[in-house]
Design an enzyme around this catalytic site. Sequence first.
Site, PDB file in Angstrom:
ATOM      1  N   CYS A 138       0.815  -1.229   0.000  1.00  0.00           N
ATOM      2  CA  CYS A 138       0.000   0.000   0.000  1.00  0.00           C
ATOM      3  C   CYS A 138       0.842   1.270   0.000  1.00  0.00           C
ATOM      4  O   CYS A 138       0.422   2.293  -0.518  1.00  0.00           O
ATOM      5  CB  CYS A 138      -0.933   0.004   1.204  1.00  0.00           C
ATOM      6  SG  CYS A 138      -2.003  -1.427   1.219  1.00  0.00           S
ATOM      7  N   HIS A 198      -3.695   7.123   1.340  1.00  0.00           N
ATOM      8  CA  HIS A 198      -3.918   5.820   0.703  1.00  0.00           C
ATOM      9  C   HIS A 198      -5.344   5.387   1.033  1.00  0.00           C
ATOM     10  O   HIS A 198      -5.779   5.490   2.182  1.00  0.00           O
ATOM     11  CB  HIS A 198      -2.902   4.815   1.226  1.00  0.00           C
ATOM     12  CG  HIS A 198      -3.331   3.398   1.033  1.00  0.00           C
ATOM     13  ND1 HIS A 198      -3.698   2.909  -0.202  1.00  0.00           N
ATOM     14  CD2 HIS A 198      -3.495   2.376   1.914  1.00  0.00           C
ATOM     15  CE1 HIS A 198      -4.055   1.639  -0.063  1.00  0.00           C
ATOM     16  NE2 HIS A 198      -3.945   1.298   1.197  1.00  0.00           N
ATOM     17  N   ASN A 227      -9.896  -0.419  -2.501  1.00  0.00           N
ATOM     18  CA  ASN A 227      -8.485  -0.236  -2.148  1.00  0.00           C
ATOM     19  C   ASN A 227      -7.639  -0.802  -3.286  1.00  0.00           C
ATOM     20  O   ASN A 227      -7.631  -2.006  -3.513  1.00  0.00           O
ATOM     21  CB  ASN A 227      -8.211  -0.975  -0.830  1.00  0.00           C
ATOM     22  CG  ASN A 227      -6.757  -0.907  -0.403  1.00  0.00           C
ATOM     23  OD1 ASN A 227      -5.887  -0.475  -1.162  1.00  0.00           O
ATOM     24  ND2 ASN A 227      -6.482  -1.346   0.813  1.00  0.00           N
TER      25      ASN A 227
HETATM   26  O1  UT7 Z   1      -4.535  -1.184   2.615  1.00  0.00           O
HETATM   27  C1  UT7 Z   1      -3.698  -1.896   3.459  1.00  0.00           C
HETATM   28  C2  UT7 Z   1      -4.044  -1.690   4.852  1.00  0.00           C
HETATM   29  N1  UT7 Z   1      -5.324  -2.265   5.137  1.00  0.00           N
HETATM   30  C3  UT7 Z   1      -6.098  -1.681   6.006  1.00  0.00           C
HETATM   31  O2  UT7 Z   1      -5.770  -0.649   6.512  1.00  0.00           O
HETATM   32  C4  UT7 Z   1      -7.372  -2.388   6.376  1.00  0.00           C
HETATM   33  C5  UT7 Z   1      -7.642  -2.185   7.846  1.00  0.00           C
HETATM   34  N2  UT7 Z   1      -8.803  -2.952   8.314  1.00  0.00           N
HETATM   35  C6  UT7 Z   1     -10.051  -2.702   7.910  1.00  0.00           C
HETATM   36  O3  UT7 Z   1     -10.289  -1.861   7.066  1.00  0.00           O
HETATM   37  C7  UT7 Z   1     -11.175  -3.457   8.603  1.00  0.00           C
HETATM   38  O4  UT7 Z   1     -10.635  -4.198   9.654  1.00  0.00           O
HETATM   39  C8  UT7 Z   1     -11.961  -4.394   7.651  1.00  0.00           C
HETATM   40  C9  UT7 Z   1     -12.795  -3.580   6.686  1.00  0.00           C
HETATM   41  C10 UT7 Z   1     -11.034  -5.316   6.906  1.00  0.00           C
HETATM   42  C11 UT7 Z   1     -12.914  -5.283   8.462  1.00  0.00           C
HETATM   43  O5  UT7 Z   1     -13.802  -4.468   9.194  1.00  0.00           O
HETATM   44  P1  UT7 Z   1     -13.981  -4.671  10.747  1.00  0.00           P
HETATM   45  O6  UT7 Z   1     -14.982  -3.686  11.169  1.00  0.00           O
HETATM   46  O7  UT7 Z   1     -12.634  -4.608  11.403  1.00  0.00           O
HETATM   47  O8  UT7 Z   1     -14.598  -6.108  10.843  1.00  0.00           O
HETATM   48  P2  UT7 Z   1     -14.012  -7.449  11.530  1.00  0.00           P
HETATM   49  O9  UT7 Z   1     -12.897  -8.011  10.756  1.00  0.00           O
HETATM   50  O10 UT7 Z   1     -13.808  -7.165  12.990  1.00  0.00           O
HETATM   51  O11 UT7 Z   1     -15.246  -8.430  11.389  1.00  0.00           O
HETATM   52  C12 UT7 Z   1     -16.500  -8.161  12.044  1.00  0.00           C
HETATM   53  C13 UT7 Z   1     -17.496  -9.202  11.591  1.00  0.00           C
HETATM   54  C14 UT7 Z   1     -16.982 -10.626  11.725  1.00  0.00           C
HETATM   55  O12 UT7 Z   1     -18.079 -11.449  12.088  1.00  0.00           O
HETATM   56  P3  UT7 Z   1     -18.300 -11.895  13.606  1.00  0.00           P
HETATM   57  O13 UT7 Z   1     -17.052 -12.654  13.986  1.00  0.00           O
HETATM   58  O14 UT7 Z   1     -18.463 -10.632  14.383  1.00  0.00           O
HETATM   59  O15 UT7 Z   1     -19.520 -12.727  13.533  1.00  0.00           O
HETATM   60  C15 UT7 Z   1     -16.575 -10.979  10.322  1.00  0.00           C
HETATM   61  O16 UT7 Z   1     -16.625 -12.346  10.057  1.00  0.00           O
HETATM   62  O17 UT7 Z   1     -17.804  -9.008  10.197  1.00  0.00           O
HETATM   63  C16 UT7 Z   1     -17.600 -10.233   9.501  1.00  0.00           C
HETATM   64  N3  UT7 Z   1     -17.160  -9.932   8.157  1.00  0.00           N
HETATM   65  C17 UT7 Z   1     -18.017  -9.694   7.148  1.00  0.00           C
HETATM   66  N4  UT7 Z   1     -19.356  -9.703   7.095  1.00  0.00           N
HETATM   67  C18 UT7 Z   1     -19.933  -9.409   5.913  1.00  0.00           C
HETATM   68  C19 UT7 Z   1     -15.889  -9.782   7.690  1.00  0.00           C
HETATM   69  N5  UT7 Z   1     -15.919  -9.461   6.397  1.00  0.00           N
HETATM   70  C20 UT7 Z   1     -17.218  -9.403   6.035  1.00  0.00           C
HETATM   71  C21 UT7 Z   1     -17.876  -9.119   4.816  1.00  0.00           C
HETATM   72  N6  UT7 Z   1     -19.224  -9.134   4.811  1.00  0.00           N
HETATM   73  N7  UT7 Z   1     -17.196  -8.815   3.693  1.00  0.00           N
END
Ligand code: UT7
Length: 349
Positions: free
Chosen positions: A114, A276, A306
């Site tokens: 990134c 980014h 992204n």
């Molecule tokens: O560019 C390089 C650097 N990258 C970043 O900076 C990314 C940084 N991280 C993020 O942007 C976020 O962490 C994400 C967008 C990747 C994920 O969002 P989050 O709010 O942190 O969600 P999470 O990973 O904590 O997941 C919450 C819930 C989980 O379900 P449970 O365990 O609470 O039942 C996941 O399984 O959301 C679920 N989940 C989804 N649900 C629907 C994860 N991905 C999805 C999805 N659709 N695509």
Amino acid sequence: MFKSIIAGIGMYVPENIVTNNHLTKYMDTSDEWIQERTGIKERRYAHRTNETTTTMAVEASKIAIERAGITAQDIDFIVFATLSPDYYFPGCGVLLQRAMKMKEIGALDVRNQCSGFVYALSVADQFIKTGMYKNILVVGAEKHSFGLDFSTRGRNVSVIFGDGAGAVVLQPTEDNNRGILSTHLHSDGESAEILAMYNPGTHANHWANKNYASFNDGEIADMFMSHAMIDNAQNFPYMDGPSVFKKAIVKFPEVILEALKKNNYTPENISMLIPHQANLRIAQFVQQKLGLKDEQVYNNIQYYGNTTAASVPIALCEAWEKGKIKQGDLVCLAAFGSGFTWASALLKW
Ligand code: UT7
């Protein structure tokens, strides 16, 4: 010593728009979840067979070169940032050199995910400052759509990424009031594995409980890429999203403030911040932390997702094309990602 200016800028995104609803055909996700957690409404996917990371880079480069008022033959160095190269090796730099029929110039590939474009810009800046090169093509391009896990297993990663390319031509200037003021590069490999694509690779972690020395050649070859790896989705990117998020919201403001401090500026002096495009929530957090107004920050993750190394040049190009960046403006580029690596560049447009 010269300063570097962006003499031309271009971007290319594929025609194919993929909405959040489209992705629900393949995995358990929803438009609501994706928009709420990331801000993304849609992204672009390259043509499966006719477009590669390099072909998209060619399109962005043609525009940047034309806007710089030169030809591809005038380019004397390439710095190409990508994490999704056409081949494992050689890198995309030489493929771009070939595709654009450039002279036998140097071509360097940067693998900083990134923050790849900001790193690439910094490398190019050093060559311009010393007078070694006069027209450097700096590119960030990605074709993610070819290497994502579209099952529910990979949904936290695959809904985020999109394809595209951005390019700039860097040239020297003796005008002290313009150009790149400073660049700031950082890394911390402590958490390298929490945002990574492990295979193919030489790490052999998955064999950690076996004695590597006792393997025969066939088994060692199998360690590089095996059916088991594919079955276990180890050939797809892995991300511990929440951990990356927590680190990103600390390092983004830090590296922006570092650039401002170095040049005796404060956040209110920023004309345009181009972060980014990792997650709209991260950009909004950074904006709030630095006390920036809406018109001081440019985001387009809503439409492209992204695009990792391509995201900064695409956002910079689009902001410039919309007239949001004018000569004399103080522009700050900042990125954070896998590695971790993070970086900023402060420039007077
Ligand atoms: O560019 C390089 C650097 N990258 C970043 O900076 C990314 C940084 N991280 C993020 O942007 C976020 O962490 C994400 C967008 C990747 C994920 O969002 P989050 O709010 O942190 O969600 P999470 O990973 O904590 O997941 C919450 C819930 C989980 O379900 P449970 O365990 O609470 O039942 C996941 O399984 O959301 C679920 N989940 C989804 N649900 C629907 C994860 N991905 C999805 C999805 N659709 N695509």
